[in-house]
Scaffold this motif. Sequence first.
Motif, mmCIF file in Angstrom:
data_model
loop_
_atom_site.group_PDB
_atom_site.id
_atom_site.type_symbol
_atom_site.label_atom_id
_atom_site.label_comp_id
_atom_site.label_asym_id
_atom_site.label_seq_id
_atom_site.Cartn_x
_atom_site.Cartn_y
_atom_site.Cartn_z
ATOM 1 N N PHE A 177 0.816 -1.215 0.000
ATOM 2 C CA PHE A 177 0.000 0.000 0.000
ATOM 3 C C PHE A 177 0.853 1.270 0.000
ATOM 4 C CE2 PHE A 177 -2.974 -3.157 1.692
ATOM 5 C CZ PHE A 177 -4.068 -2.924 0.870
ATOM 6 N N ASP A 178 2.163 1.115 0.182
ATOM 7 C CA ASP A 178 3.092 2.231 0.092
ATOM 8 C C ASP A 178 3.438 2.436 -1.383
ATOM 9 O OD1 ASP A 178 5.257 3.957 0.040
ATOM 10 O OD2 ASP A 178 6.226 3.064 1.778
ATOM 11 N N PRO A 179 3.162 3.622 -1.967
ATOM 12 C CA PRO A 179 3.411 3.834 -3.403
ATOM 13 C C PRO A 179 4.875 3.705 -3.808
ATOM 14 C CG PRO A 179 2.818 5.903 -2.309
ATOM 15 C CD PRO A 179 2.547 4.805 -1.331
ATOM 16 N N LYS A 180 5.808 3.781 -2.858
ATOM 17 C CA LYS A 180 7.230 3.643 -3.174
ATOM 18 C C LYS A 180 7.666 2.184 -3.269
ATOM 19 C CE LYS A 180 8.449 7.972 -0.827
ATOM 20 N NZ LYS A 180 9.244 8.561 0.290
ATOM 21 N N VAL A 181 6.833 1.287 -2.790
ATOM 22 C CA VAL A 181 7.191 -0.135 -2.740
ATOM 23 C C VAL A 181 6.980 -0.784 -4.107
ATOM 24 C CG1 VAL A 181 6.431 -2.365 -1.822
ATOM 25 C CG2 VAL A 181 6.884 -0.458 -0.273
ATOM 26 N N GLN A 182 7.939 -1.606 -4.515
ATOM 27 C CA GLN A 182 7.872 -2.318 -5.794
ATOM 28 C C GLN A 182 7.522 -3.794 -5.628
ATOM 29 O OE1 GLN A 182 11.962 -0.743 -6.444
ATOM 30 N NE2 GLN A 182 11.295 -0.494 -8.565
ATOM 31 N N HIS A 183 7.507 -4.263 -4.395
ATOM 32 C CA HIS A 183 7.515 -5.709 -4.179
ATOM 33 C C HIS A 183 6.921 -6.006 -2.799
ATOM 34 C CE1 HIS A 183 10.210 -9.544 -4.574
ATOM 35 N NE2 HIS A 183 9.329 -9.754 -3.612
ATOM 36 N N GLY A 184 5.766 -6.657 -2.780
ATOM 37 C CA GLY A 184 5.096 -6.958 -1.519
ATOM 38 C C GLY A 184 5.434 -8.342 -0.988
ATOM 39 N N PRO A 185 4.618 -8.870 -0.074
ATOM 40 C CA PRO A 185 4.876 -10.179 0.519
ATOM 41 C C PRO A 185 4.422 -11.318 -0.388
ATOM 42 C CG PRO A 185 2.871 -9.270 1.421
ATOM 43 C CD PRO A 185 3.431 -8.212 0.510
ATOM 44 N N GLN A 186 4.981 -12.497 -0.162
ATOM 45 C CA GLN A 186 4.490 -13.692 -0.862
ATOM 46 C C GLN A 186 3.072 -13.981 -0.371
ATOM 47 O OE1 GLN A 186 7.975 -13.139 -2.398
ATOM 48 N NE2 GLN A 186 6.531 -14.549 -3.284
ATOM 49 N N VAL A 187 2.349 -14.820 -1.090
ATOM 50 C CA VAL A 187 0.909 -14.946 -0.870
ATOM 51 C C VAL A 187 0.560 -15.505 0.510
ATOM 52 C CG1 VAL A 187 0.693 -17.240 -1.916
ATOM 53 C CG2 VAL A 187 -1.276 -15.682 -1.922
ATOM 54 N N ASP A 188 1.336 -16.471 1.004
ATOM 55 C CA ASP A 188 1.042 -17.069 2.310
ATOM 56 C C ASP A 188 2.284 -17.755 2.863
ATOM 57 O OD1 ASP A 188 1.228 -19.455 0.858
ATOM 58 O OD2 ASP A 188 -0.927 -19.832 0.856
ATOM 59 N N LYS A 189 2.142 -18.304 4.049
ATOM 60 C CA LYS A 189 3.276 -18.934 4.728
ATOM 61 C C LYS A 189 3.805 -20.132 3.956
ATOM 62 C CE LYS A 189 4.657 -20.945 9.171
ATOM 63 N NZ LYS A 189 4.210 -21.350 10.525
ATOM 64 N N GLN A 190 2.915 -20.925 3.381
ATOM 65 C CA GLN A 190 3.338 -22.109 2.638
ATOM 66 C C GLN A 190 4.229 -21.740 1.455
ATOM 67 O OE1 GLN A 190 0.084 -24.506 1.201
ATOM 68 N NE2 GLN A 190 1.406 -25.984 0.196
ATOM 69 N N GLU A 216 10.998 -8.866 10.349
ATOM 70 C CA GLU A 216 10.639 -9.882 11.345
ATOM 71 C C GLU A 216 9.171 -10.273 11.279
ATOM 72 O OE1 GLU A 216 11.815 -8.379 15.119
ATOM 73 O OE2 GLU A 216 13.967 -8.348 14.636
ATOM 74 N N LYS A 217 8.397 -9.568 10.457
ATOM 75 C CA LYS A 217 6.966 -9.819 10.375
ATOM 76 C C LYS A 217 6.552 -9.844 8.912
ATOM 77 C CE LYS A 217 2.520 -8.061 12.093
ATOM 78 N NZ LYS A 217 1.854 -6.962 12.848
ATOM 79 N N GLY A 218 5.708 -10.817 8.564
ATOM 80 C CA GLY A 218 5.229 -10.901 7.191
ATOM 81 C C GLY A 218 6.067 -11.840 6.342
ATOM 82 N N TYR A 219 5.576 -12.123 5.147
ATOM 83 C CA TYR A 219 6.196 -13.117 4.274
ATOM 84 C C TYR A 219 7.000 -12.443 3.159
ATOM 85 C CZ TYR A 219 2.768 -15.976 6.723
ATOM 86 O OH TYR A 219 2.016 -16.596 7.695
ATOM 87 N N TYR A 220 7.940 -11.598 3.550
ATOM 88 C CA TYR A 220 8.753 -10.840 2.594
ATOM 89 C C TYR A 220 10.074 -11.565 2.350
ATOM 90 C CZ TYR A 220 5.521 -7.073 3.834
ATOM 91 O OH TYR A 220 4.392 -6.319 4.056
ATOM 92 N N ILE A 221 10.488 -11.605 1.091
ATOM 93 C CA ILE A 221 11.758 -12.230 0.717
ATOM 94 C C ILE A 221 12.544 -11.263 -0.163
ATOM 95 C CG2 ILE A 221 12.847 -14.133 -0.561
ATOM 96 C CD1 ILE A 221 10.512 -15.891 0.221
ATOM 97 N N GLU A 222 13.821 -11.137 0.105
ATOM 98 C CA GLU A 222 14.686 -10.262 -0.690
ATOM 99 C C GLU A 222 14.774 -10.752 -2.136
ATOM 100 O OE1 GLU A 222 17.971 -8.926 2.680
ATOM 101 O OE2 GLU A 222 18.346 -10.672 1.394
ATOM 102 N N PRO A 223 14.873 -9.849 -3.107
ATOM 103 C CA PRO A 223 15.193 -10.276 -4.474
ATOM 104 C C PRO A 223 16.493 -11.071 -4.464
ATOM 105 C CG PRO A 223 14.521 -7.968 -4.447
ATOM 106 C CD PRO A 223 14.661 -8.394 -3.009
ATOM 107 N N THR A 224 16.438 -12.251 -5.041
ATOM 108 C CA THR A 224 17.539 -13.210 -4.909
ATOM 109 C C THR A 224 18.086 -13.587 -6.281
ATOM 110 O OG1 THR A 224 16.582 -14.086 -2.864
ATOM 111 C CG2 THR A 224 18.162 -15.486 -4.032
ATOM 112 N N ILE A 225 19.400 -13.482 -6.437
ATOM 113 C CA ILE A 225 20.042 -13.831 -7.711
ATOM 114 C C ILE A 225 21.160 -14.838 -7.447
ATOM 115 C CG2 ILE A 225 21.305 -12.987 -9.720
ATOM 116 C CD1 ILE A 225 20.042 -10.234 -9.214
#
Length: 378
Positions: free
Chosen positions: A212-225, A253-262
């Motif tokens: 919901f932050d307009p500066k964000v390009q990448h949100g959380p994955q859909v769920d824990k699984q 520490e909160k939410g299902y966020y993952i860094e862009p990984t290469i």
Amino acid sequence: MQQVVSATMQVQQIKIHGEVLKMSNAFHAYTLREPIGVVGHIIPWNFPTSLFFLKVAPALAAGCTMIVKPAEQTPLSALYYAHLAKLAGIPDGVLNIITGFGATAGAAISTHMDIDAVSFTGSTEVGRIVMKAAAESNLKVVSLELGGKSPLIIFDDADVDMAAQLALIGILHNKGEICVASSRLYVQEGIYEKLVEKLVEKAKAWVVGDPFDPKVQHGPQVDKQQFEKILSYIEHGKKEGATLLTGGKPLGEKGYYIEPTIFAEVKEDMLIAKDEIFGPVLALAKFKTIDEAIKRANSTRYGLAAGIVTKDLNVANTVSRSIRAGTIWINCYFAFDNDCPIGGYKMSGFGRDFGLETLHKYLQVKSVVTPLYNSPWL
């Protein structure tokens, strides 16, 4: 006036009709295209709105009735659109929504003897189950748009900055939760070092956080699984010997966020190169020749899409005709359009969405034959 004429011409292009046939003997014949009947749509969670209309609109245009089962993670949008359809005047019983889990609600659609066709978008594993259920019930028509492990091939003559941006968007759009993600990146050796440097720089600047932050390009994955599945593949990549260039960890520490990984130095027998991860994980490799690039791009059980970045038309034509995939994007990526069919080769499924092909898969072809006057058959 011009807009009205253009819209009219477009409608004429998609008008449903058969063909008049020139028979080799004294008969007159023509074909009719008729609604296939009741269609079951099973749609995934990653694009619940887009895929709802991608399935429902052409089936309605073909004159079919339908049952739609949205993913259990994202049922509310489908229910709301059915409400809007009722307000718009679509008769009761034409568009029906059934919520629930795949093993129950999805299985009921696939096995039902009164459903004439099923259109499924999702994983290859579940696609097999749908196809088997259709075969064991009433042999209903099946259309499958399944998994992908799409290659993006960047040649020496490419603009490095543009190519790096395409590669990044190709894997990070919708957090990598898209079946045509360019999850395998092949870069020709002449610009490999420059492109990798630019790609890592852009990936580190990519903003991950609250969608919901307009500066964000990448949100959380859909769920824990899904979150845990992606992290497990990242661990596989480390153990198998791929070089982690950036990312590879949860963010915050909160939410299902993952860094862009290469990952670099990825070989075709590694899990991160073979399996659809459905997350922000890019497998990067270097190549020398066109033939090597084609061979490596085709070394997958999937065939949904591919990308080519080059200024050489001969290279673009050669590679696009050589890769076994349903959509090839040249110097672009995610270039979708209502007029352009999409669908898979190999274990990415069969059948097409978008274009006239998607309309035809909801239609039966009936041939009508009658003898001509003074025919010996009279």
